[in-house]
Design a protein around this motif. Sequence first.
Motif, PDB file in Angstrom:
ATOM      1  N   VAL A 120       0.852  -1.194   0.000  1.00 23.84           N
ATOM      2  CA  VAL A 120       0.000   0.000   0.000  1.00 23.84           C
ATOM      3  C   VAL A 120       0.882   1.236   0.000  1.00 23.84           C
ATOM      4  CG1 VAL A 120      -1.730   1.310   1.298  1.00 23.84           C
ATOM      5  CG2 VAL A 120      -1.836  -1.187   1.258  1.00 23.84           C
ATOM      6  N   VAL A 121       0.519   2.227  -0.825  1.00 30.17           N
ATOM      7  CA  VAL A 121       1.162   3.536  -0.773  1.00 30.17           C
ATOM      8  C   VAL A 121       0.136   4.542  -0.262  1.00 30.17           C
ATOM      9  CG1 VAL A 121       2.294   5.379  -2.075  1.00 30.17           C
ATOM     10  CG2 VAL A 121       2.764   2.977  -2.628  1.00 30.17           C
ATOM     11  N   ILE A 122       0.520   5.315   0.748  1.00 31.11           N
ATOM     12  CA  ILE A 122      -0.372   6.274   1.392  1.00 31.11           C
ATOM     13  C   ILE A 122      -0.487   7.550   0.545  1.00 31.11           C
ATOM     14  CG2 ILE A 122      -0.699   7.692   3.474  1.00 31.11           C
ATOM     15  CD1 ILE A 122      -1.183   4.707   3.891  1.00 31.11           C
ATOM     16  N   GLY A 123      -1.694   8.137   0.518  1.00 32.46           N
ATOM     17  CA  GLY A 123      -1.930   9.335  -0.280  1.00 32.46           C
ATOM     18  C   GLY A 123      -2.292  10.575   0.510  1.00 32.46           C
ATOM     19  N   GLN A 124      -2.454  10.446   1.831  1.00 34.50           N
ATOM     20  CA  GLN A 124      -2.771  11.591   2.681  1.00 34.50           C
ATOM     21  C   GLN A 124      -2.070  11.426   4.029  1.00 34.50           C
ATOM     22  OE1 GLN A 124      -7.009  12.026   3.226  1.00 34.50           O
ATOM     23  NE2 GLN A 124      -7.461  11.915   1.035  1.00 34.50           N
ATOM     24  N   THR A 125      -1.845  12.515   4.724  1.00 38.61           N
ATOM     25  CA  THR A 125      -1.319  12.441   6.086  1.00 38.61           C
ATOM     26  C   THR A 125      -2.398  11.860   6.994  1.00 38.61           C
ATOM     27  OG1 THR A 125       0.119  14.342   5.721  1.00 38.61           O
ATOM     28  CG2 THR A 125      -0.356  13.760   8.006  1.00 38.61           C
ATOM     29  N   LEU A 126      -2.039  10.833   7.757  1.00 38.29           N
ATOM     30  CA  LEU A 126      -2.997  10.138   8.600  1.00 38.29           C
ATOM     31  C   LEU A 126      -2.486  10.072  10.037  1.00 38.29           C
ATOM     32  CD1 LEU A 126      -3.905   7.059   6.345  1.00 38.29           C
ATOM     33  CD2 LEU A 126      -5.167   9.203   6.608  1.00 38.29           C
ATOM     34  N   ARG A 127      -3.350  10.429  10.952  1.00 37.04           N
ATOM     35  CA  ARG A 127      -3.034  10.331  12.392  1.00 37.04           C
ATOM     36  C   ARG A 127      -4.321  10.024  13.137  1.00 37.04           C
ATOM     37  NH1 ARG A 127      -0.306   8.693  16.491  1.00 37.04           N
ATOM     38  NH2 ARG A 127      -0.122  10.110  18.253  1.00 37.04           N
ATOM     39  N   CYS A 128      -4.325   8.896  13.842  1.00 37.72           N
ATOM     40  CA  CYS A 128      -5.477   8.493  14.667  1.00 37.72           C
ATOM     41  C   CYS A 128      -6.770   8.459  13.857  1.00 37.72           C
ATOM     42  CB  CYS A 128      -5.604   9.400  15.884  1.00 37.72           C
ATOM     43  SG  CYS A 128      -4.216   9.287  17.035  1.00 37.72           S
ATOM     44  N   VAL A 129      -6.742   7.739  12.735  1.00 34.88           N
ATOM     45  CA  VAL A 129      -7.938   7.643  11.900  1.00 34.88           C
ATOM     46  C   VAL A 129      -8.702   6.362  12.222  1.00 34.88           C
ATOM     47  CG1 VAL A 129      -6.917   9.003  10.048  1.00 34.88           C
ATOM     48  CG2 VAL A 129      -6.706   6.508  10.008  1.00 34.88           C
ATOM     49  N   GLU A 130      -9.948   6.314  11.780  1.00 32.15           N
ATOM     50  CA  GLU A 130     -10.785   5.127  11.897  1.00 32.15           C
ATOM     51  C   GLU A 130     -10.658   4.291  10.626  1.00 32.15           C
ATOM     52  OE1 GLU A 130     -12.458   4.230  14.592  1.00 32.15           O
ATOM     53  OE2 GLU A 130     -11.646   6.015  15.592  1.00 32.15           O
ATOM     54  N   PRO A 131     -10.906   2.979  10.719  1.00 33.72           N
ATOM     55  CA  PRO A 131     -10.823   2.141   9.520  1.00 33.72           C
ATOM     56  C   PRO A 131     -11.685   2.639   8.366  1.00 33.72           C
ATOM     57  CG  PRO A 131     -10.906   0.757  11.472  1.00 33.72           C
ATOM     58  CD  PRO A 131     -11.118   2.175  11.947  1.00 33.72           C
ATOM     59  N   SER A 132     -12.832   3.216   8.665  1.00 32.04           N
ATOM     60  CA  SER A 132     -13.725   3.702   7.607  1.00 32.04           C
ATOM     61  C   SER A 132     -13.133   4.863   6.807  1.00 32.04           C
ATOM     62  CB  SER A 132     -15.058   4.136   8.218  1.00 32.04           C
ATOM     63  OG  SER A 132     -14.855   5.188   9.151  1.00 32.04           O
ATOM     64  N   GLN A 133     -12.100   5.497   7.339  1.00 31.33           N
ATOM     65  CA  GLN A 133     -11.471   6.631   6.665  1.00 31.33           C
ATOM     66  C   GLN A 133     -10.285   6.231   5.794  1.00 31.33           C
ATOM     67  OE1 GLN A 133     -11.020   8.569  10.714  1.00 31.33           O
ATOM     68  NE2 GLN A 133     -11.545  10.383   9.536  1.00 31.33           N
ATOM     69  N   VAL A 134      -9.867   4.983   5.870  1.00 28.85           N
ATOM     70  CA  VAL A 134      -8.569   4.608   5.303  1.00 28.85           C
ATOM     71  C   VAL A 134      -8.571   4.549   3.786  1.00 28.85           C
ATOM     72  CG1 VAL A 134      -6.930   2.694   5.086  1.00 28.85           C
ATOM     73  CG2 VAL A 134      -7.668   3.479   7.351  1.00 28.85           C
ATOM     74  N   TRP A 135      -9.529   3.856   3.160  1.00 28.76           N
ATOM     75  CA  TRP A 135      -9.432   3.665   1.710  1.00 28.76           C
ATOM     76  C   TRP A 135      -9.409   4.989   0.955  1.00 28.76           C
ATOM     77  CZ3 TRP A 135      -7.172   0.022  -0.499  1.00 28.76           C
ATOM     78  CH2 TRP A 135      -7.313  -1.308  -0.102  1.00 28.76           C
ATOM     79  N   ALA A 136     -10.109   5.992   1.456  1.00 35.52           N
ATOM     80  CA  ALA A 136     -10.097   7.299   0.790  1.00 35.52           C
ATOM     81  C   ALA A 136      -8.725   7.965   0.863  1.00 35.52           C
ATOM     82  CB  ALA A 136     -11.150   8.217   1.414  1.00 35.52           C
ATOM     83  N   ALA A 137      -7.877   7.504   1.782  1.00 36.00           N
ATOM     84  CA  ALA A 137      -6.553   8.103   1.971  1.00 36.00           C
ATOM     85  C   ALA A 137      -5.428   7.259   1.376  1.00 36.00           C
ATOM     86  CB  ALA A 137      -6.290   8.311   3.461  1.00 36.00           C
ATOM     87  N   VAL A 138      -5.781   6.172   0.706  1.00 39.70           N
ATOM     88  CA  VAL A 138      -4.775   5.309   0.066  1.00 39.70           C
ATOM     89  C   VAL A 138      -4.547   5.775  -1.363  1.00 39.70           C
ATOM     90  CG1 VAL A 138      -4.363   2.977  -0.834  1.00 39.70           C
ATOM     91  CG2 VAL A 138      -5.203   3.292   1.509  1.00 39.70           C
ATOM     92  N   ALA A 139      -3.285   6.043  -1.713  1.00 45.75           N
ATOM     93  CA  ALA A 139      -2.975   6.427  -3.095  1.00 45.75           C
ATOM     94  C   ALA A 139      -3.182   5.251  -4.030  1.00 45.75           C
ATOM     95  CB  ALA A 139      -1.545   6.942  -3.188  1.00 45.75           C
ATOM     96  N   GLY A 140      -2.713   4.096  -3.642  1.00 44.78           N
ATOM     97  CA  GLY A 140      -2.883   2.943  -4.501  1.00 44.78           C
ATOM     98  C   GLY A 140      -2.202   1.706  -3.964  1.00 44.78           C
ATOM     99  N   LEU A 141      -2.294   0.641  -4.761  1.00 42.89           N
ATOM    100  CA  LEU A 141      -1.778  -0.674  -4.404  1.00 42.89           C
ATOM    101  C   LEU A 141      -0.799  -1.142  -5.467  1.00 42.89           C
ATOM    102  CD1 LEU A 141      -5.206  -2.344  -3.485  1.00 42.89           C
ATOM    103  CD2 LEU A 141      -3.617  -1.169  -1.937  1.00 42.89           C
ATOM    104  N   THR A 142       0.197  -1.908  -5.032  1.00 42.91           N
ATOM    105  CA  THR A 142       1.150  -2.475  -5.969  1.00 42.91           C
ATOM    106  C   THR A 142       1.589  -3.840  -5.470  1.00 42.91           C
ATOM    107  OG1 THR A 142       3.084  -1.934  -7.338  1.00 42.91           O
ATOM    108  CG2 THR A 142       3.258  -1.480  -4.975  1.00 42.91           C
ATOM    109  N   VAL A 143       2.331  -4.555  -6.311  1.00 47.20           N
ATOM    110  CA  VAL A 143       2.859  -5.868  -5.959  1.00 47.20           C
ATOM    111  C   VAL A 143       4.227  -5.686  -5.303  1.00 47.20           C
ATOM    112  CG1 VAL A 143       3.402  -8.183  -6.807  1.00 47.20           C
ATOM    113  CG2 VAL A 143       1.738  -6.761  -8.047  1.00 47.20           C
ATOM    114  N   GLY A 144       4.501  -6.455  -4.264  1.00 47.90           N
ATOM    115  CA  GLY A 144       5.808  -6.398  -3.633  1.00 47.90           C
ATOM    116  C   GLY A 144       6.304  -7.778  -3.256  1.00 47.90           C
ATOM    117  N   GLN A 145       7.614  -7.908  -3.156  1.00 39.69           N
ATOM    118  CA  GLN A 145       8.245  -9.095  -2.594  1.00 39.69           C
ATOM    119  C   GLN A 145       9.073  -8.669  -1.389  1.00 39.69           C
ATOM    120  OE1 GLN A 145       8.940 -12.322  -2.384  1.00 39.69           O
ATOM    121  NE2 GLN A 145       7.551 -13.126  -3.938  1.00 39.69           N
TER     122      GLN A 145
END
Length: 290
Positions: A137-162
């Motif tokens: 996961v790559v983060i797209g917003q500054t996050l501090r003490c958030v609720e799970p319901s707020q997270v997906w809107a603050a995610v920049a995107g997803l990628t594959v990793g090893q």
Amino acid sequence: MRIANLRGRGALVHGERGQERTVEIAAASGGRFSGDFAELYANWDTVREWAAALTSEEIDGHSVALDRSELGAPSPAPRQVFAVGLNYRAHAAESGFDAPEHLPPVFTKYVSSFSGPDTTVTIPEEGSVDWEVELVVVIGQTLRCVEPSQVWAAVAGLTVGQDISERTSQLRGPAPQFGLAKSFPGFSPQGPWLVTPDEFADPDDLELGCSIDGEEVQKGRTRDLIFPIPSLIAALSQTVTLFPGDVIFTGTPAGVGVGREPKRFLQPGERLDSWIEGIGALQQTFVATR
């Protein structure tokens, strides 16, 4: 939207699988955005709005055929890198641990180990190099003490990793060395690009897996994460501040080499292919230390 690291600069990816094309963000935006990843992630919502409004003519006028050899990690210089262990029950069991109840083990991988999707990796002299395919996961917003319901809107995107791991140095005493043992050069390949959450029917349920020379060794689904992405990121934010561009390796399913009997590790000449549904694939070839 798909964003790639093309020669160190941000680029949009479009086209069908195997026929992808790229357009540099700086060129397509007429210089509105520089293509620097720190700037792009710091202004992620604005970048997404601009990209969504692009016409096919604006994209085609600057696009070129994609060359995977020019791709790097989608967030090449994050302020922070988090890696998570034991986040699938079957992997915790094969590792000899109970499943975590409150928060899984969290460590770091160092940015010097980052690479793009298609690489050659040198096996350290210690040997015992293991594989761990992971959703990153790559983060797209500054996050501090958030609720799970707020997270997906603050995610920049997803990628594959090893999360490639050298088990000898990781596990020898007096205490485990997770961060160093997982940060040899090339031990954190990512890519081939970043995919925004809206591109998935369900970003909480993606198939992931990897194979060695065509033999499947890991296969799972992210719906089986003990701490799904929203819960994991919300929990991290209770302790630390997450910044745009931060990278989070979210854990690996069962099937790693150290959990097998007999144990199995990557050998010179072997090829490791890793994939996640809806994102793409990585390809690493391993060579001996000279």
